[in-house]
Design an enzyme around this catalytic site. Structure first.
Site, PDB file in Angstrom:
ATOM      1  CB  ALA A   6      -0.910   0.000   1.224  1.00  0.00           C
ATOM      2  CB  SER A  65      -3.033   6.595  -1.568  1.00  0.00           C
ATOM      3  OG  SER A  65      -4.161   5.950  -2.142  1.00  0.00           O
ATOM      4  CG  HIS A 118      -7.687   4.679  -3.363  1.00  0.00           C
ATOM      5  ND1 HIS A 118      -8.884   4.280  -3.908  1.00  0.00           N
ATOM      6  CD2 HIS A 118      -6.779   3.747  -3.742  1.00  0.00           C
ATOM      7  CE1 HIS A 118      -8.717   3.131  -4.562  1.00  0.00           C
ATOM      8  NE2 HIS A 118      -7.443   2.793  -4.480  1.00  0.00           N
ATOM      9  CG  ASP A 167      -8.888  -0.268  -5.492  1.00  0.00           C
ATOM     10  OD1 ASP A 167      -8.243   0.279  -6.400  1.00  0.00           O
ATOM     11  OD2 ASP A 167      -8.534  -0.270  -4.296  1.00  0.00           O
ATOM     12  CD  GLU A 217      -2.590  -1.412  -6.965  1.00  0.00           C
ATOM     13  OE1 GLU A 217      -3.576  -0.670  -7.144  1.00  0.00           O
ATOM     14  OE2 GLU A 217      -1.886  -1.380  -5.946  1.00  0.00           O
ATOM     15  CG  HIS A 274      -5.964   1.831  -8.786  1.00  0.00           C
ATOM     16  ND1 HIS A 274      -6.025   2.216  -7.462  1.00  0.00           N
ATOM     17  CD2 HIS A 274      -5.753   2.975  -9.489  1.00  0.00           C
ATOM     18  CE1 HIS A 274      -5.863   3.532  -7.370  1.00  0.00           C
ATOM     19  NE2 HIS A 274      -5.688   4.011  -8.589  1.00  0.00           N
TER      20      HIS A 274
END
Ligand SMILES: [Zn+2]
Length: 217
Positions: free
Chosen positions: A128, A134, A136, A143, A187, A190
């Site tokens: 992470a 991030s 996010h 995700d 990923e 994502h």
């Protein structure tokens, strides 16, 4: 007398000054403007290990997906994205649905700096991003998975997104074998909203966001 006093209580000139002061404060303190000067490349917000967001950064206009979504499912009721990102996601998953590709489940969207700190602390090293690094935290990324997923990349839902996500302004942000550019290994789940024009160019050239911004912004 009463009439006079009431009129005295409202001073149009003062009201205008107060309004201007408030507007000025809002403008000066607006997160968008504060961040734009530091981390935007053109009109695209770049967040990675080298381009981190401040702890206080919260995107404007977050939308609760649980209260709004129609064409996809959610892993919990408290997942948020910016309005533009949510609306693009809704259009994308609706289009998938029209082609009988269903069952997308969004598992994560906006994460505050503090929440990312918890995720980081709970994760194995390298799994992470540290808080601030991030995507996010931008509210522009989510995700996604499916119920039957043994690995999202082997599902028809993933195949559909690979072909069509860019048409709705999304990129697969961390492709396979591009960790030297993105800093993050594959990923498949994502997705990041960058707008249709940029997403199409990245899709057509196979560029990562880092490479694209270096070249075009
Ligand atoms: Zn993610």
């Amino acid at each position: 007398m009463a009439k006079k006093r009431r009129r005295g209580g409202f001073n149009p000139a003062l009201a205008i000054l107060v309004a201007l002061a408030l507007a000025g404060a809002g403008f000066g303190l607006g997160w968008h403007f504060g961040v734009q000067s530091m981390r935007y490349k053109g009109d695209i917000l770049l967040v990675n290990e080298q381009n981190q967001l401040p702890a206080t950064y919260v995107p404007e206009g977050l939308v609760n997906l649980y209260q709004n979504r129609h064409s996809f499912r959610l892993a919990s009721s408290d997942i948020y994205l910016t309005r533009e990102t949510y609306e693009a996601a809704e259009r994308m998953f609706h289009a998938a649905e029209e082609e009988n590709v269903n069952g997308f489940i969004i598992t994560s969207g906006y994460r505050s700096y503090e929440r990312q700190g918890e995720v980081y602390a709970e994760s194995e090293p390298g799994k992470a991003q540290r808080p601030g690094a991030s995507e996010h935290q931008t509210g522009l990324a989510f995700d996604v998975t499916t119920e039957t997923s043994n690995g999202f990349e082997s599902t028809p839902q993933y195949a559909w997104l690979s072909q069509h996500a860019h048409e709705y302004g999304f990129i697969q942000r961390y492709p396979a074998n591009k960790a030297d550019e993105t800093g993050i290994s594959y990923e498949p789940w994502h997705y990041r909203y960058v707008g249709v024009e940029a997403a199409k160019r990245m899709h057509d050239t196979g560029m990562t966001l880092e490479a694209f911004l270096k070249k075009y912004r």
